[in-house]
Each structure stands twice: as C-alpha cells, then as structure tokens.
Scaffold this active site. Structure first.
Site, PDB file in Angstrom:
ATOM      1  CE  LYS A  96      -3.981  -2.176   2.263  1.00  0.00           C
ATOM      2  NZ  LYS A  96      -3.407  -3.477   2.653  1.00  0.00           N
ATOM      3  NE  ARG A  97       6.296   0.832   1.322  1.00  0.00           N
ATOM      4  CZ  ARG A  97       6.087   0.011   2.342  1.00  0.00           C
ATOM      5  NH1 ARG A  97       4.878  -0.094   2.842  1.00  0.00           N
ATOM      6  NH2 ARG A  97       7.068  -0.688   2.866  1.00  0.00           N
TER       7      ARG A  97
END
Length: 278
Positions: A96-97
């Site tokens: 989830k960057r």
C-alpha cells in the site's frame, strides 16, 4: 513478455480464485506454538508457503508483519516471495505504498524490478496523492510485465470518508472510488485476456453503485474469516466476479501449523469459488 493480467487469468483458470494472505500476526505465531521473534516468523511463514503456494493462484504477504522485525524480517519476506513463486503461485505484495516523483519510482523499483530481491508479480498501492502520482508504478509495471492493485472501495469503516467523497466538476463530479476505477479502466483498455491494473474492493462492503467493469483483476480482501462469502462476491461484483481474486488470510492460517489442513482449506475454497463464480 507475458503480462501480469495474462498470468493471473491463466492461474485463476488452472488453480482457482483464492489468494492466501501470508500474514504473521503475533497471535497466530503464538497459536502455532512459535515465539513472536524472527525465528518464529521464519518457521511460520515458510511453513505456510509450503502448505498453500502449490495450490492457490496467488499469495499476498503483508509486508508490515515482516518489516516489524527489521532487516532480518525483510530477509524472511524475500524467501517467502522466492519460494512462493518457485511453487507456482503469483505473489501480490501488500505494501500500500503511495508517494510522488523519484520516491514513487524507488518504491516501484523495489517491488517490481526483477533485479530486486523483493520483486513480486504485483503490489497494492494507494492513489490518494492523486492517480497521476502512480505513473512511475504504471510505467515500471508495464516495463517488467508486473501488475498493480489500486485501493478503490475498501471495506474498513473509515474508507467512505475519502472514497465516497465527490470530486469537483472539473474532475468529473464522481466519487473518488469511481474516479480510481475510471483511471484503471483506461489503463486496461483493449488488454486481452485481462488487464494488469486492478482494483482493491472489499468483499464485505454494501452495494457499491460503482461500475466495476475495469477489464482488470479485482482483489477482494475480507473473504472468509472476516465475513465475506461467495454470495457476497456475486452480489457485489455480478458478471465481473470471474475477475475477482478473493483474499483470505486467517481463514486458512488458523488451521496451521498442520499443512494438510491448510492445503485442504485452499482446495475446498477454490471449489466453492469455482462453483459460484463460473
């Protein structure tokens, strides 16, 4: 080069639509009889991979549960990725960057460039600095035949605060979630048999009112132990359910450390998904 979308479509046809999360929660380590340390992490994660990776189309390690142990934990994550792929499973690295510019490019290189020890088939990413900020991920994924899963309509209770907000007229006057899906639909235009740019849409959400036909995969976390059912998948995704990669972690891992129990859970769940989503 075979695209991620094509590889995933083939894997789901051959193995089924279940994605198993390899998430070493401290409570699960203890339930398996392991200490909450690097040695326990390694035994847990690799035993889970050995039990499920030969039988499911994808695994989804949550990077945070490895990062919490520092460099030695990341080294275990590298082995999880390598051994899962060696067993024939695709790896969706749950990171989830989301950032901009050179930082976004550095993240993309870390997770999608085949020369990186963390290179995976796809990653989860956050678009909430604006979808355009994801361009380094898009370009790197295309270069290396990798995939992306972009947060769109998640099942956490806080999600609608952002995802349900409506954009200004100059940006389409749609909800943020609908805007993300529109961008993905454009990226996947004309892709066959399936695009490589997917959405994350929770398996436990109420009716979305969203057009989920993006010609790409949909990662649906929350299936199984968290309450999502195959009936929910049909209700939420309709005709697009055939493109859903249903993700479950605890529903499989709670059966460990018995490898037969975990394997049988994967096979049984894939049969259930095959019957309802065919």
């Amino acid at each position: 080069m075979t695209t991620f979308g094509a590889r995933l479509a083939a894997a789901m046809t051959e193995r089924g639509q279940l994605c198993v999360g390899i998430d070493p929660h401290a409570t699960l380590l203890n339930e398996w009889g392991y200490d909450d340390d690097v040695a326990g992490l390694e035994q847990f994660a690799l035993r889970a991979v050995e039990a499920v990776a030969p039988y499911c189309s994808a695994v989804k390690p949550q990077s945070a549960f490895y990062e919490r142990f520092g460099s030695r934990g990341v080294a275990v994550l590298e082995r999880v990725i390598a051994e899962s792929r060696a067993a024939g499973a695709l790896v969706v690295l749950d990171v989830k960057r989301g950032d901009i510019g050179s930082t976004s490019q550095a993240y993309a290189d870390a997770y999608l460039d085949p020369t990186s020890p963390l290179a995976s088939d796809a990653v989860t990413i956050s678009p909430y600095l604006g979808f355009g900020s994801l361009q380094p991920f898009v370009d790197t994924a295309r270069e290396h035949g990798a995939g992306l899963f972009v947060l769109a309509a998640t099942s956490n209770k806080e999600g609608p605060e952002v995802q349900g907000a409506v954009t200004s007229a100059e940006h389409g006057g749609r909800t943020v979630a609908a805007t993300m899906l529109t961008h993905l639909r454009e990226l996947n235009a004309d892709a066959e048999p399936l695009g490589s740019f997917g959405a994350v849409v929770g398996a436990t959400i109420d009716g979305t009112g969203l057009d989920l036909a993006i010609n790409g995969p949909i990662l649906a976390p929350g299936y199984g132990e968290q309450g999502g059912t195959t009936s929910d998948l049909r209700r939420i995704f309709g005709a697009d359910a055939r493109h859903v990669l249903a993700s479950s972690s605890r529903g499989v891992l709670r059966l460990g450390p018995d490898p037969v129990g975990m394997r049988d859970a994967v096979l049984r769940t894939n049969d259930e998904l095959r019957d309802l989503l065919a």
